[in-house]
Structure formats: C-alpha cells, structure tokens
Design an enzyme around this catalytic site. Structure first.
Site, PDB file in Angstrom:
ATOM      1  N   ASP A   1     -20.755   3.578   7.960  1.00  0.00           N
ATOM      2  CA  ASP A   1     -20.991   2.286   8.620  1.00  0.00           C
ATOM      3  C   ASP A   1     -21.684   1.329   7.661  1.00  0.00           C
ATOM      4  OD1 ASP A   1     -20.082   3.619  10.835  1.00  0.00           O
ATOM      5  OD2 ASP A   1     -22.090   4.105  11.569  1.00  0.00           O
TER       6      ASP A   1
ATOM      7  N   GLU B   1     -22.190   7.148  18.566  1.00  0.00           N
ATOM      8  CA  GLU B   1     -20.850   6.618  18.855  1.00  0.00           C
ATOM      9  C   GLU B   1     -20.896   5.624  20.014  1.00  0.00           C
ATOM     10  OE1 GLU B   1     -18.431   7.031  16.893  1.00  0.00           O
ATOM     11  OE2 GLU B   1     -19.296   8.635  15.676  1.00  0.00           O
TER      12      GLU B   1
ATOM     13  N   PRO C   1       0.823  -1.207   0.000  1.00  0.00           N
ATOM     14  CA  PRO C   1       0.000   0.000   0.000  1.00  0.00           C
ATOM     15  C   PRO C   1       0.865   1.268   0.000  1.00  0.00           C
ATOM     16  CG  PRO C   1      -0.389  -1.335   1.982  1.00  0.00           C
ATOM     17  CD  PRO C   1       0.693  -2.002   1.220  1.00  0.00           C
TER      18      PRO C   1
ATOM     19  N   THR D   1       4.255   2.952   2.665  1.00  0.00           N
ATOM     20  CA  THR D   1       4.823   1.943   3.557  1.00  0.00           C
ATOM     21  C   THR D   1       6.344   1.873   3.452  1.00  0.00           C
ATOM     22  OG1 THR D   1       4.248   0.369   1.835  1.00  0.00           O
ATOM     23  CG2 THR D   1       2.840   0.420   3.761  1.00  0.00           C
ATOM     24  N   GLY D   2       6.926   2.761   2.684  1.00  0.00           N
ATOM     25  CA  GLY D   2       8.383   2.835   2.662  1.00  0.00           C
ATOM     26  C   GLY D   2       9.045   2.132   1.490  1.00  0.00           C
ATOM     27  N   LYS D   3       8.340   1.982   0.393  1.00  0.00           N
ATOM     28  CA  LYS D   3       8.921   1.284  -0.755  1.00  0.00           C
ATOM     29  C   LYS D   3      10.063   2.109  -1.358  1.00  0.00           C
ATOM     30  CE  LYS D   3       4.853   0.884  -2.737  1.00  0.00           C
ATOM     31  NZ  LYS D   3       3.998   1.338  -1.627  1.00  0.00           N
TER      32      LYS D   3
HETATM   33  P1  ADP Z   1       5.971   4.502  -0.654  1.00  0.00           P
HETATM   34  O1  ADP Z   1       7.048   4.607  -1.651  1.00  0.00           O
HETATM   35  O2  ADP Z   1       5.751   3.099  -0.166  1.00  0.00           O
HETATM   36  O3  ADP Z   1       4.673   5.136  -1.033  1.00  0.00           O
HETATM   37  P2  ADP Z   1       7.745   6.140   0.850  1.00  0.00           P
HETATM   38  O4  ADP Z   1       8.943   5.281   0.868  1.00  0.00           O
HETATM   39  O5  ADP Z   1       7.744   7.268  -0.098  1.00  0.00           O
HETATM   40  O6  ADP Z   1       6.437   5.274   0.642  1.00  0.00           O
HETATM   41  O7  ADP Z   1       7.498   6.675   2.319  1.00  0.00           O
HETATM   42  C1  ADP Z   1       7.045   7.972   2.586  1.00  0.00           C
HETATM   43  C2  ADP Z   1       7.567   8.452   3.914  1.00  0.00           C
HETATM   44  O8  ADP Z   1       7.001   7.687   4.965  1.00  0.00           O
HETATM   45  C3  ADP Z   1       9.051   8.269   4.064  1.00  0.00           C
HETATM   46  O9  ADP Z   1       9.718   9.404   3.622  1.00  0.00           O
HETATM   47  C4  ADP Z   1       9.226   8.070   5.556  1.00  0.00           C
HETATM   48  O10 ADP Z   1       9.337   9.310   6.227  1.00  0.00           O
HETATM   49  C5  ADP Z   1       7.936   7.439   5.986  1.00  0.00           C
HETATM   50  N1  ADP Z   1       8.051   5.984   6.140  1.00  0.00           N
HETATM   51  C6  ADP Z   1       7.321   5.073   5.471  1.00  0.00           C
HETATM   52  N2  ADP Z   1       7.649   3.830   5.857  1.00  0.00           N
HETATM   53  C7  ADP Z   1       8.603   3.939   6.786  1.00  0.00           C
HETATM   54  C8  ADP Z   1       9.351   2.996   7.562  1.00  0.00           C
HETATM   55  N3  ADP Z   1       9.156   1.681   7.436  1.00  0.00           N
HETATM   56  N4  ADP Z   1      10.256   3.470   8.436  1.00  0.00           N
HETATM   57  C9  ADP Z   1      10.456   4.787   8.546  1.00  0.00           C
HETATM   58  N5  ADP Z   1       9.801   5.721   7.845  1.00  0.00           N
HETATM   59  C10 ADP Z   1       8.868   5.323   6.974  1.00  0.00           C
HETATM   60 ZN    ZN Z   2     -21.054   5.166  12.901  1.00  0.00          ZN
END
Ligand code: ADP
Ligand code: ZN
Length: 617
Positions: free
Chosen positions: A505, A428, A207, A210-212
């Site tokens: 919901d 809620e 997604p 996530t840090g790709k």
């Molecule tokens: P993606 O390429 O998966 O969309 P990014 O690598 O561009 O995501 O991540 C965006 C930002 O989110 C990064 O610059 C970092 O600050 C933060 N981030 C996301 N995942 C991590 C992680 N596993 N550890 C540390 N920072 C993260």
């Molecule tokens: Zn609700």
C-alpha cells in the site's frame, strides 16, 4: 560502417585451436613415429659388433651412424667418431652399405605430416560437427563454415489450424490497422497501381500477454502466407557478428519466400538505443545495424512485411522507428471490460461450461487482467472442475480462478495466528470502508483473508466502474491515496500499533502522490512543469527524475505532506465509523470472505446516527 563482414572473433578462436592442435601433434606424435624402433647404443658396441661381423646394413651420416643386425630385426644408431679405418673394417666384416635403413623423412613429407594433416583433421571434425548442428536446426547444408550464424527462424507454413483474426478477441483497433496489411498481401497490385507502398515494418507495442504474437500470426493466417518468427534475444549471440549473420540469413530466406511475414518478438533486445552506454555492446550494435541495412535494402512492395513486438518502445533506437523502417506503430493495450468478456468467451469455447456462466461478471472481477491471464483463468476453472470430478466448469470455478491467477493458490497450511487474522481482517476492511465512505458506493466485489501462495494474506477484488474512465481528477487520486492508507489506518485505530502488512500500500500511495506532483501538475508550487519522465510505460511505469537536487528535496517533502494528509483523513473516517469497522471486521474474521453486497448491507444496515453525522470530506 553498416556492412558487417564475416565473423571475426570466432575465426580467430578457431585459428587458435588449430595452432594448439599442431603444436601438440608436433610435440607428442611426430618423435614417436620416427623413433619408435631405433635403439641408441654406444660406439663401443658398434665396434664390437663390427668385429663379430654382426652388422647387416649400415648407413653413415654426417652426425650419426645407423645400422642393423644381420637379420635386420633391430635398427641401431650411434654417434660418429673420427675413425678413418671404419669403412675398411665395415667392408671387411661384410656389412652392406645402404642408404635405406631409415627413410629420412623428406622435407615435403614432414611438412605435410606436421602441418597439413592436423588442419585437414580439424576441418573434417568441424564439418562433422556443423553437419550435426544443421540437422538439429533443420536448415540446409552449405553456407557458413561450422554452421554458425544460421538463423533458426521457425517457419510456420499455413495450415488449417492457423490463427485467424477471429481468435484474437478485443483489440479491434489493432486488428483494423493490420487488416490493411492482409489486404495488401492478398492483392499487392492494387496498391502498386496507385503508387502506394506498404510500411516496411510495423511495431506492435503493448504490455506482455496482450496478444501481440497472436496478432502477428493472425495476419499471416488471414493472408495465407509463410510466417517467419524469431525472438530478438535469439539474435544476440556470444560472438560479435553472429547475430548480424543471422539477420542476413533470415532476410535471405524471407525474400525467397515472399510474400511473407517476418515477426521479431522482443525487438528491444537488439533495438535498444545505442548511445550513452559505457563500453557499448558490439554484438548488439552490429546486429541492429544489419537489421537496419536489410530494411533499407528492400525495394518497396517486395512482399516482405516485418512485424515486431515490444513492451518497451521508449528504449528503442530512434533509427529503428524512423520512416522507412518501423514507421507504423500499432498499440496493443490491456483489454477493457468488453475486450475481457470477449477474450473469456473465445477461450471458453475450448472448455465445457455450465449454462449459467456470467462472463460479464467474471470480466468485471478480473479488472486489469491481460489476455494471457484471462486465458489462464479459463483453463484454471476447467482444471478445478476436473479436480472436483465435475463434467463442466461453473461460475464459482471461474471466480475462484481469478484469485488463483492473480493472487496465487490458497495456501492450505499457512495458518494465521488468531491475532494475525484479526489484524488482516481490520486491515482489509479498513481499505474498503475508507473507499466506501468517500464514494458512497460498493468499493469491492469481494474480500477474502485466505493466505495465497503469492504471499498476500488477503485479497481484495476491486469493482470496476461501468463505462470507461480515462481521466482522474485530483480529488479522485487523493481519495485513492486515502483508500490505500486505509489498511494501515484501521490497524492504528483498532490496535494502536502497526505491522509490516502495508508495504505494498505504501509503495502504491507514494507512487501516486509523486506522480501528482511531478507529472500531473497537481501541486501549487510547481505548476505545469514536468519533473519526471516515464521510462517504462508498459512494465510497471518507472519514472526518472528530471530536475535539480533542490527541487527533488522539495518534491520529497511535498509527497510526504500529501500522503500524511490523506492518511489522517483515512484515520478520521475510520474513527468516525468505528462501530461499522468492528462489525465488518468481525464478519470477515468469521466468514473469511465478504462480498460487496454483504459489505454494503452491513454498512447501511442500521444507518441512524452515522448518516446524520454525515461523513463530509
Ligand atoms: P504477447 O505476445 O503480447 O506477450 P501473446 O500473443 O503471446 O502475448 O499471448 C499469449 C496468450 O494469451 C495467447 O496464446 C492467448 O492464449 C492469450 N491471449 C492474449 N491476448 C488475447 C486476445 N486478445 N484474445 C485471445 N487470446 C489472447
Ligand atoms: Zn493493504
């Protein structure tokens, strides 16, 4: 078929421009150059000037006579008449016969002026413009005409501030997988000796946020090699063939700099399945073909490693994912509790924090958040501290930031009417109470009923169970649906009417109920038959039906039945606990916030009859 030739459309386009320029040039410029100083007069004027001996030079041509006055200041021309004695009279008047009054343009000259000159001018302009473009892009000169089709890959040459694996928290499996690449780039010989070849392409799948991208940079950082990065969407240009030539250029650069990493973000922008499209998309297909060709053209072990990221792997063309191309797939999932805690800690290093911050608690509250959102939460907390003129951020800052990042800022001037506030309170609490009664544990961390900029009128922070939880039983899903209907059920039980507040919901409950029937095989009628396939796993999880129309109708009926049953259950639970519902809603209405602990305290406060009544579901 795979080889993509020079761009077609653009050249045709430029030829058109050349043509138009030439036409304009001929229409406007040429006649003026020739005629600007020649005055046309009638034959009578010519004759009288001859008689008055006013003619300087004269030139007789087949269809016109060109002549000047004595001072040769003005050139005249007139038509030719049948006038046999003309030459004699002219001679008598002392005119000088000449062939140089008007230099009839030689055919070569006129060709040069009208055809070659505009082209030369045009090419000069083209070169000038392309020169400018090159400057902007930062690439070298030469290569393609007009500088189009140059890849503008950004090259990150490693510096001390390069991202390392240590900066990417969580994602242990992904890192483990990628460490092999780093090892290979450090010592390719080791692999060559034994005859092992590295995968040419590695697909990072997960997604957004996530840090790709981070992982790809970290691979380059760890192995200390150049990093070329380009987004898939940058390849797709207006003209067919441009993207393909960008791909070619990118790989040419990469091969020169090998060993190196080439990172293609959002590869789905070019790598979409090619079949089954009306009209197709020439540009994208050519770009994809070029990419495939480039990847095939690699000798193994040439030191260029291609990483690509996508969040819609199912839409990729199978040709891309077959062995020899992107044959390794590394999942980069949303972080779990431990991962979230680590990510928070990594980012917390950059800001000043109070000593008593409980990262575990924050991570627990931010369930479902991506790495990017967690980074944002930490930053929001620091911003909040600055706003309050404090030197460091506190636990409260972090907790409020979660809500800000996930639900938006508090809407200070959106005042709910008294009635609305009461409805939201009941709604809620309805969710939470149904959940609590079904599981006998605190269902929420916190509920607030402060309107958010995202449009939410209230916000419920769910509790995440300790430990990981991969399977859900049928009962658990049913309970979840009941909980989702709990908000609406509370409105009905208390006010006897319903509002629009339950739309989200309803959507979620429907999705769950449908999935139970079509994907999880949890209905009696359809057994273990897949009636739906998920098309969009990482972006919302859309699904498309794969069954006959009659079955669809049956499914729809089943979904309604299922949701109705749970809705009834929720209403029953709330009616049986009406006094608790009132008490809790009143508390929330008053304080606008209720924590999980407070909730459970009130719920269990005076357990007498209710406990005996025994809410059995
Ligand atoms: P993606 O390429 O998966 O969309 P990014 O690598 O561009 O995501 O991540 C965006 C930002 O989110 C990064 O610059 C970092 O600050 C933060 N981030 C996301 N995942 C991590 C992680 N596993 N550890 C540390 N920072 C993260
Ligand atoms: Zn609700």
């Amino acid at each position: 078929m795979n080889e993509v030739k020079t761009p077609k459309k653009p050249l045709a386009f430029y030829y058109m421009i050349v043509l138009v320029v030439i036409l304009l040039f001929n229409l406007l410029a040429m006649p003026q150059i020739v005629e600007h100083s020649v005055k046309e007069v009638d034959y009578g004027t010519f004759m009288s000037m001859t008689e008055k001996k006013e003619i300087g030079k004269v030139q007789i041509q087949s269809d016109e006579i060109i002549f000047t006055d004595k001072e040769e200041k003005q050139i005249y021309k007139t038509g030719v008449m049948t006038d046999p004695e003309l030459v004699d009279r002219l001679y008598a008047s002392g005119a000088e016969f000449s062939s140089e009054i008007v230099q009839q343009m030689s055919p070569v000259m006129s060709f040069l002026l009208s055809w070659v000159l505009p082209i030369v001018i045009f090419i000069l302009i083209g070169h000038f413009l392309s020169g400018k473009m090159m400057d902007k892009v930062g690439g070298g000169p030469n290569s393609m005409m007009f500088g189009m089709g140059k890849s503008n890959a950004r090259v990150y040459v490693q510096s001390t501030e390069g991202i390392r694996f240590g900066d990417v928290a969580g994602e242990e499996e992904a890192k483990e997988n990628l460490k092999e690449i780093v090892d290979y780039l450090h010592d390719p010989g080791k692999y060559r000796q034994i005859g092992a070849s590295m995968p040419r392409g590695i697909l990072l799948v997960g997604p957004p946020g996530t840090g790709k991208t981070m992982l790809a940079k970290a691979v380059a950082g760890e192995s200390n090699v150049p990093f070329f990065s380009m987004s898939g969407s940058e390849f797709v240009e207006m003209f067919v063939g441009m993207g393909a030539s960008k791909v070619r250029d990118l790989f040419k650069q990469a091969k020169e700099k090998a060993p190196c990493i080439v990172f293609i973000d959002e590869i789905d922008a070019i790598g979409k399945k090619r079949d089954g499209q009306l009209g197709g998309n020439d540009e994208r297909e050519q770009t994809l073909n070029q990419l495939l060709t480039e990847m095939d053209g690699f000798e193994a072990n040439n030191g260029v490693i291609i990483l690509a990221a996508t969040n819609r792997p199912e839409s990729l063309d199978p040709a891309l994912t077959r062995p020899g191309r992107f044959d390794r797939r590394v999942p980069v999932e949303l972080p779990d509790l431990k991962g979230r805690e680590d990510i928070l800690k990594v980012h917390a290093r950059k800001i000043k924090l109070a000593d008593d911050v409980d990262f575990n608690k924050v991570a627990r509250m931010a369930s479902g958040a991506s790495g990017a959102e967690l980074a944002n939460i930490v930053n929001e907390a620091a911003l909040r501290a600055v706003r309050d003129k404090r030197a460091f951020a506190t636990q409260a800052d972090l907790e409020e930031s979660i809500e800000v990042v996930i639900a938006g800022y508090q809407k200070k001037n959106a005042i709910l009417t008294d009635k609305e506030k009461r409805i939201v309170s009941y709604h809620e609490i309805g969710h939470a109470l149904v959940a609590a009664r079904q599981t006998d544990s605190a269902p929420v961390q916190k509920i607030t009923i402060i309107p958010r900029t995202s449009g939410a009128l209230g916000y419920t922070m769910q509790v995440e169970e300790e430990g990981n939880h991969y399977l859900m039983s049928r009962e658990e899903i049913e309970n979840k649906i009941a909980t989702l209907t709990g908000g609406r059920a509370a409105e009905e039980v208390e006010f006897g009417s319903v509002t629009t507040g339950a739309s989200n919901d309803i959507e979620q409950a429907t999705k769950l109920a449908r999935a139970m029937i079509t994907r999880y095989g949890m209905s009696d009628d359809f057994d273990m038959v897949a009636l739906e396939t998920v098309t969009n796993q990482y972006l919302g999880g859309d699904a498309s039906l794969a069954c006959s129309a009659e079955t669809q109708a049956q499914i729809d009926k089943k979904v309604v039945e299922l949701v109705r049953l749970q809705h009834e259950k929720a209403k029953r639970i709330l009616s049986e606990n009406k006094d608790k519902l009132d008490e809790l809603a009143a508390y929330l209405y008053d304080k606008e916030t209720i924590t999980g602990d407070e909730f459970m305290k009130i719920l269990n406060g005076s357990k007498t009859e209710e406990e005996n009544a025994g809410i059995q579901i």
